[in-house]
Design a protein around this motif. Sequence first.
Motif, mmCIF file in Angstrom:
data_model
loop_
_atom_site.group_PDB
_atom_site.id
_atom_site.type_symbol
_atom_site.label_atom_id
_atom_site.label_comp_id
_atom_site.label_asym_id
_atom_site.label_seq_id
_atom_site.Cartn_x
_atom_site.Cartn_y
_atom_site.Cartn_z
ATOM 1 N N ARG A 1 0.826 -1.223 0.000
ATOM 2 C CA ARG A 1 0.000 0.000 0.000
ATOM 3 C C ARG A 1 0.855 1.267 0.000
ATOM 4 O O ARG A 1 0.569 2.220 -0.736
ATOM 5 N N LYS A 2 1.893 1.269 0.804
ATOM 6 C CA LYS A 2 2.749 2.450 0.900
ATOM 7 C C LYS A 2 3.427 2.754 -0.435
ATOM 8 O O LYS A 2 3.478 3.922 -0.861
ATOM 9 N N ILE A 3 3.936 1.737 -1.092
ATOM 10 C CA ILE A 3 4.599 1.919 -2.381
ATOM 11 C C ILE A 3 3.610 2.436 -3.422
ATOM 12 O O ILE A 3 3.934 3.325 -4.221
ATOM 13 N N CYS A 4 2.397 1.880 -3.427
ATOM 14 C CA CYS A 4 1.378 2.308 -4.391
ATOM 15 C C CYS A 4 1.037 3.790 -4.222
ATOM 16 O O CYS A 4 0.929 4.530 -5.200
ATOM 17 N N VAL A 5 0.872 4.210 -2.969
ATOM 18 C CA VAL A 5 0.570 5.621 -2.695
ATOM 19 C C VAL A 5 1.726 6.512 -3.135
ATOM 20 O O VAL A 5 1.520 7.574 -3.727
ATOM 21 N N CYS A 6 2.948 6.075 -2.862
ATOM 22 C CA CYS A 6 4.133 6.846 -3.254
ATOM 23 C C CYS A 6 4.237 6.968 -4.782
ATOM 24 O O CYS A 6 4.591 8.029 -5.301
ATOM 25 N N LEU A 7 3.914 5.895 -5.497
ATOM 26 C CA LEU A 7 3.994 5.913 -6.960
ATOM 27 C C LEU A 7 2.961 6.867 -7.559
ATOM 28 O O LEU A 7 3.256 7.608 -8.504
ATOM 29 N N SER B 1 5.842 14.731 -10.164
ATOM 30 C CA SER B 1 6.808 14.753 -11.274
ATOM 31 C C SER B 1 6.294 15.531 -12.474
ATOM 32 O O SER B 1 7.079 16.054 -13.275
ATOM 33 N N THR C 1 1.519 9.448 -5.948
ATOM 34 C CA THR C 1 1.913 10.797 -5.542
ATOM 35 C C THR C 1 3.081 11.293 -6.388
ATOM 36 O O THR C 1 3.105 12.448 -6.822
ATOM 37 N N GLY C 2 4.034 10.405 -6.632
ATOM 38 C CA GLY C 2 5.182 10.765 -7.457
ATOM 39 C C GLY C 2 4.786 11.110 -8.882
ATOM 40 O O GLY C 2 5.382 11.997 -9.506
ATOM 41 N N SER C 3 3.762 10.431 -9.414
ATOM 42 C CA SER C 3 3.281 10.732 -10.768
ATOM 43 C C SER C 3 2.746 12.154 -10.847
ATOM 44 O O SER C 3 3.002 12.868 -11.824
#
Length: 313
Positions: A144-150, A157, A152-154
Amino acid sequence: MEGIVNMAVTNASAVVEFILLGFADLPNYQGFLFGIFLLIYMSILVGNGLIILITNVNSTLQTPMYFFLRHFSFLEICYTSVVFPRMFKNLLTQKRNISFLACAIQLCFFLILGGTECFLLAVMAYDRYIAICYPLNYPLIMNRKICVCLVTGSWISAIPIPIGQTFNIFSLPFCNSKSLNHVFCDIPPLLKLACGDTKVNELYSYAGAFLSAIVPFLMILLSYIKIITTIQKLPSAIGRHKAFSTCSSHLIVVSLFFGSGIISYFLPNSIKPAGVDKILSLMYSSVTPMLNPLIYSLRNKDVIVALKKLQPR
């Protein structure tokens, strides 16, 4: 955004407004076109809204793939909402003028949301790559944490480059015709109106588009090269078919969105037929977002089952 407002105020004495010609060459079809685009816009809102709803409430769709699809559908609604309200106003009132400031803001948000879509499509390709190439580690890697970070990063960026592109375009002198042969404020038609030597500005625009679109596209391409290589190594035909079917919807969306966008932004104006930018822009700003829910639902059994559960009994 404050810098864009200041820039617009500074240039207001030189340029007050632009004229979005849109479909002015079809005066007898304004009502018909309004009806068609209203139907398309409502389809986008309803279709993507349903995807957001079912991926939120259905317990079987609480996976990273549908988490990204939910955010992608929300993005599609935002993306098209930058274009359609102004288009409806132009078709209904026949007043096609748009202020310098409004044009700059529309372009900036359109580029930010378009860039976010490119990065999010790359994230979705990475998700499929991990699911197929590293299935045993998939729950651990795509937590879940990685998915949220990805996600948010999109979004993050995609913000700096469009702001720079907007400054680049609206710092140009517009001393010729103020008529944009387009349905909204976009880079190619604005560059055509600029006077003087615009080669440096064009190169800057190409560089921005390369970073926002081509880099994510290359990431998608690399992911699918590795996915196809892995699929070919699977022992059974059923396994290969199942693995590829999980990627087919995403591949169709990528082809439609990037295909029309790359032709519009990277094909030199000198060899593009008149009006082709307008047609291509409608493809990636309206047709593709309308088709996305159909593509993902018709080719996905889980989504079809979830949609059936929403039907009243």
